[in-house]
Design an enzyme around this catalytic site. Structure first.
Site, PDB file in Angstrom:
ATOM      1  CB  CYS A  79      -1.030  -0.038   1.122  1.00  0.00           C
ATOM      2  SG  CYS A  79      -2.574   0.742   0.622  1.00  0.00           S
ATOM      3  CG  HIS A  90      -4.126  -3.630   2.838  1.00  0.00           C
ATOM      4  ND1 HIS A  90      -3.210  -3.258   3.800  1.00  0.00           N
ATOM      5  CD2 HIS A  90      -4.531  -2.497   2.233  1.00  0.00           C
ATOM      6  CE1 HIS A  90      -3.080  -1.934   3.778  1.00  0.00           C
ATOM      7  NE2 HIS A  90      -3.860  -1.454   2.841  1.00  0.00           N
ATOM      8  CD  GLU A 116      -2.526  -6.276   5.346  1.00  0.00           C
ATOM      9  OE1 GLU A 116      -1.947  -6.539   4.270  1.00  0.00           O
ATOM     10  OE2 GLU A 116      -3.101  -5.200   5.550  1.00  0.00           O
TER      11      GLU A 116
END
Ligand SMILES: NC(=O)CC[C@H](N)C(=O)O
Length: 375
Positions: A262, A346, A348
């Site tokens: 990001c 993202h 994660e």
């Protein structure tokens, strides 16, 4: 108690105060995730932003001490259609309203969030103010107009850690909680530009011994720690003014494998001589389709960004690896020759889908390859 959300362009929404009472300004953005409001609230990338949830019922599974991405909420204010006062979840330890009050986050509920989101989608993100202390629309519109824009501001300084710290917590397993680290295979230094904890947890789960460092840590200080890899984290605001980070990244390239997410992706692109630009209203949610340029596989991704990399600005410095299928914006790149890559979205999750977890394994493989090249 009455509360008002006023936008800089004069649009006003009247609702009810929840969370902390008071007055806050910020860029008004929206997130289309149906769940994950606690991870959103504690993601430092939202610093300077007033976050609107498009899903109408928020808070219905309460809050708990585990599902957090940092030590506190960083957003300016929170806008929902209905804040559920009676959560139903065995893990819940407080209501959303209590949580926002405990963390001094000003909220407004009961407004027409659908109308607000359509307005932002049609006219673009803009500054706004939430107030439960000044209920004069004209006064609030003026305050929204005077509020600072995200553009050109270094918000990373407001969220980064003050001192380096070691991270050992792994990913979460139902019924067991957060896993502890196994024997470390890689030494990783992670720049904290506003880092989300689930990125750290995923790094630990692939065998990384992680040291988190402040955003201003120099490349020489990082290299003196003899890392196998360097991670560039997510974070708030405009990437362009974070020049110190771009300069450090430039010095690290080619010396150690680099993985960015990001804001880290945007800083890597800027370090390579690329350019970034501000999107009309950004991508924030858990269902953004991203296609790999190699193999054409599509990943459903978790996203939270208002700026993007201009793919035409990178020339031959990097290969574009991922593209957003909604609007063809750039979602990933890799350096043409150095072991360095990044994604705008993202992997994660927290919140969102896990389709892109492979990107952490790719970092491990890159560190293995770099280690072998030096032996
Ligand atoms: N989550 C992030 O790292 C956001 C990056 C940057 N602040 C943006 O809004 O585009």
């Amino acid at each position: 108690m009455k509360a008002i959300l006023a936008l800089a362009d004069g649009r006003v929404f009247v609702g009810k105060a929840f969370g902390a009472r008071g007055e806050v300004t910020g860029e008004v953005v929206f997130n289309t995730s149906m769940t994950g409001y606690q991870e959103i609230l504690t993601d430092p990338s939202y610093c300077g932003e007033i976050v609107t949830m498009t899903y109408p019922l928020i808070g219905n599974y309460g809050v708990n001490p585990e599902d957090v991405e940092s030590d506190r909420p960083f957003l300016s204010g929170f806008v929902v259609k209905e804040a559920c006062p009676y959560p139903s979840n065995w893990r819940s330890t407080a209501t959303l309203d209590e949580y926002l009050q405990q963390n001094a986050i000003v909220g407004i509920q009961g407004i027409d969030t659908r109308a607000l989101v359509r307005h932002i989608r049609d006219h673009g993100a803009q500054t706004g103010v939430i107030s439960s202390v000044d209920l004069d629309p004209a006064s609030l519109i003026e305050k929204a107009r005077r509020a600072p824009s995200l553009v050109g501001r270094d918000l990373v300084r407001e969220v980064t850690c003050k001192q380096p710290y070691h991270w050992t917590e792994g990913t979460w397993v139902l019924g067991e909680g957060y896993q502890t680290a196994g024997p470390p295979r890689y030494k990783v230094v992670a720049y904290d530009f506003g880092i989300k904890r689930n990125i750290l947890r995923n790094l630990v789960s692939i065998g990384c011994d992680v040291t988190v460092v402040p955003a201003s840590t120099t490349a020489d200080e990082v290299l003196s720690m003899r890392p196998d890899g360097v991670f560039l984290s997510n974070g708030p605001g405009d990437p362009e003014p974070i020049v110190y980070a771009q300069e450090n990244i430039r010095k690290l390239l080619g010396k150690v494998p680099v993985f960015g997410i990001c804001l880290g992706h945007q800083l890597l692109a800027l370090a390579l001589g690329g350019q970034t630009y501000k999107l009309k209203f950004g991508h924030r949610g858990g269902n953004q389709p991203v296609q790999r340029q190699c193999g054409r596989q599509v990943e459903i991704t978790s996203q939270n960004h208002g700026f993007a990399v201009d793919g035409n600005s990178l020339q031959d410095a990097a290969v574009l690896t991922h593209v957003n299928l909604n609007d063809n914006t750039i979602e990933g790149l890799e350096h043409a020759s150095f072991p360095a890559y990044s994604v705008q979205y993202h992997p994660e999750a927290s919140p969102g889908p896990h389709d892109a977890r492979y990107l952490f394994d790719r970092f491990a493989a890159l560190m293995d390859k770099h280690r072998q090249s030096r032996s």
